[in-house]
Design a protein around this motif. Structure first.
Motif, PDB file in Angstrom:
ATOM      1  N   ILE A 111       0.844  -1.202   0.000  1.00  0.00           N
ATOM      2  CA  ILE A 111       0.000   0.000   0.000  1.00  0.00           C
ATOM      3  C   ILE A 111       0.878   1.250   0.000  1.00  0.00           C
ATOM      4  O   ILE A 111       0.646   2.190  -0.761  1.00  0.00           O
ATOM      5  N   ALA A 112       1.906   1.244   0.835  1.00  0.00           N
ATOM      6  CA  ALA A 112       2.821   2.391   0.890  1.00  0.00           C
ATOM      7  C   ALA A 112       3.553   2.568  -0.435  1.00  0.00           C
ATOM      8  O   ALA A 112       3.709   3.699  -0.923  1.00  0.00           O
ATOM      9  N   ASP A 113       3.999   1.460  -1.016  1.00  0.00           N
ATOM     10  CA  ASP A 113       4.699   1.535  -2.307  1.00  0.00           C
ATOM     11  C   ASP A 113       3.805   2.120  -3.386  1.00  0.00           C
ATOM     12  O   ASP A 113       4.205   3.018  -4.128  1.00  0.00           O
ATOM     13  N   LYS A 114       2.590   1.610  -3.482  1.00  0.00           N
ATOM     14  CA  LYS A 114       1.664   2.090  -4.517  1.00  0.00           C
ATOM     15  C   LYS A 114       1.240   3.526  -4.245  1.00  0.00           C
ATOM     16  O   LYS A 114       1.097   4.310  -5.182  1.00  0.00           O
ATOM     17  N   ALA A 115       1.015   3.870  -2.985  1.00  0.00           N
ATOM     18  CA  ALA A 115       0.641   5.251  -2.656  1.00  0.00           C
ATOM     19  C   ALA A 115       1.732   6.208  -3.128  1.00  0.00           C
ATOM     20  O   ALA A 115       1.441   7.264  -3.714  1.00  0.00           O
ATOM     21  N   VAL A 175      -6.301  -4.589  -8.328  1.00  0.00           N
ATOM     22  CA  VAL A 175      -7.188  -4.501  -7.161  1.00  0.00           C
ATOM     23  C   VAL A 175      -8.586  -5.009  -7.524  1.00  0.00           C
ATOM     24  O   VAL A 175      -9.202  -5.772  -6.764  1.00  0.00           O
ATOM     25  N   ALA A 176      -9.086  -4.619  -8.681  1.00  0.00           N
ATOM     26  CA  ALA A 176     -10.421  -5.062  -9.111  1.00  0.00           C
ATOM     27  C   ALA A 176     -10.466  -6.576  -9.284  1.00  0.00           C
ATOM     28  O   ALA A 176     -11.458  -7.220  -8.905  1.00  0.00           O
ATOM     29  N   SER A 204     -12.552 -11.606  -7.487  1.00  0.00           N
ATOM     30  CA  SER A 204     -12.361 -13.027  -7.153  1.00  0.00           C
ATOM     31  C   SER A 204     -12.897 -13.329  -5.751  1.00  0.00           C
ATOM     32  O   SER A 204     -13.464 -14.399  -5.518  1.00  0.00           O
ATOM     33  N   TRP A 205     -12.736 -12.402  -4.810  1.00  0.00           N
ATOM     34  CA  TRP A 205     -13.296 -12.584  -3.460  1.00  0.00           C
ATOM     35  C   TRP A 205     -14.823 -12.592  -3.513  1.00  0.00           C
ATOM     36  O   TRP A 205     -15.468 -13.415  -2.875  1.00  0.00           O
ATOM     37  N   LEU A 206     -15.395 -11.643  -4.267  1.00  0.00           N
ATOM     38  CA  LEU A 206     -16.853 -11.569  -4.375  1.00  0.00           C
ATOM     39  C   LEU A 206     -17.440 -12.838  -4.991  1.00  0.00           C
ATOM     40  O   LEU A 206     -18.561 -13.232  -4.668  1.00  0.00           O
ATOM     41  N   LEU A 207     -16.692 -13.462  -5.882  1.00  0.00           N
ATOM     42  CA  LEU A 207     -17.155 -14.687  -6.538  1.00  0.00           C
ATOM     43  C   LEU A 207     -16.716 -15.939  -5.784  1.00  0.00           C
ATOM     44  O   LEU A 207     -16.774 -17.041  -6.312  1.00  0.00           O
ATOM     45  N   SER A 208     -16.257 -15.749  -4.553  1.00  0.00           N
ATOM     46  CA  SER A 208     -15.822 -16.856  -3.679  1.00  0.00           C
ATOM     47  C   SER A 208     -14.703 -17.687  -4.298  1.00  0.00           C
ATOM     48  O   SER A 208     -14.647 -18.907  -4.131  1.00  0.00           O
ATOM     49  N   VAL A 248      -8.042 -15.042  -4.751  1.00  0.00           N
ATOM     50  CA  VAL A 248      -6.760 -15.236  -5.420  1.00  0.00           C
ATOM     51  C   VAL A 248      -5.707 -14.400  -4.695  1.00  0.00           C
ATOM     52  O   VAL A 248      -5.975 -13.271  -4.303  1.00  0.00           O
ATOM     53  N   ALA A 249      -4.563 -14.992  -4.492  1.00  0.00           N
ATOM     54  CA  ALA A 249      -3.435 -14.262  -3.906  1.00  0.00           C
ATOM     55  C   ALA A 249      -2.537 -13.816  -5.045  1.00  0.00           C
ATOM     56  O   ALA A 249      -1.992 -14.645  -5.771  1.00  0.00           O
ATOM     57  N   MET A 250      -2.432 -12.521  -5.223  1.00  0.00           N
ATOM     58  CA  MET A 250      -1.600 -11.984  -6.303  1.00  0.00           C
ATOM     59  C   MET A 250      -0.190 -11.755  -5.786  1.00  0.00           C
ATOM     60  O   MET A 250       0.039 -10.825  -5.017  1.00  0.00           O
TER      61      MET A 250
END
Length: 176
Positions: A64-68, A99-100, A105-109, A112-114
């Motif tokens: 998060i810090a890197d992307k920010a 992120v999307a 993938s979480w919403l569709l159960s 995925v770990a990226m």
């Protein structure tokens, strides 16, 4: 709270400072703060990996810090006319896509770990190097010459390659 986590949080606090320095054309300070942020990333990563200070919080905070930092600097550099808008759109679109994909993938159960691919590590390195070139050339009054165009193209190509790699991985995951 580990030392690497505290370092990462400090890096997050550097983001608005770098932005303010860029907006006010305080290139030397912006460059120095950017270098400090980069070094802090290396230090917190080293401590986490080699000194047994890794944590779940750190695994979330560090990217998060890197992307920010990267996204904020690129957007700000585009606003002040240093970096082309099309490049910033590409860099930001890649991060939004990742992120999307994770959220979908979480919403569709099908969580995925990226994990970062080699091409995305190269992409990040190119993005950082190009930002350092943009800030450093202004900080020290240097003409980057063709290095600027080469940097733009390298960031664009690696960003597209990284997007393609993540998309292919995500599609295989969702199909499997």
């Amino acid at each position: 709270m580990t030392i690497p986590n505290l370092i990462t949080i400090a890096r997050l606090f550097l983001v608005p400072l770098v932005i303010v320095m860029i907006v006010n054309a305080r290139w030397e300070t912006a460059f120095i703060l950017f270098v400090v942020a980069g070094l802090s990333d290396a230090v917190d990563g080293f401590l986490a990996r080699h000194c047994g200070m890794a944590s779940e919080l750190g695994a979330w905070l560090d990217p998060i810090a890197d992307k920010a930092l990267i996204v904020s600097i690129y957007v700000t550099l585009a606003v002040v006319g240093v970096v082309p808008v099309w490049l910033v759109v590409l860099v930001v679109a890649r991060d939004i896509m990742i992120v999307a994909a994770v959220l979908l993938s979480w919403l569709l159960s099908r969580p995925v770990a990226m994990a970062p691919f080699a091409v995305s590590k190269l992409n990040t390195a190119a993005q950082i190097a190009f930002a350092a070139l943009a800030l450093g050339s202004r900080a020290f009054g240097l003409d980057p010459g063709p290095a600027e165009t080469v940097g733009e193209l390298l960031v664009a190509l690696l960003t597209l390659a990284s997007m393609a790699a993540y998309l292919a991985f995500w599609l295989r995951h969702m199909a499997g």
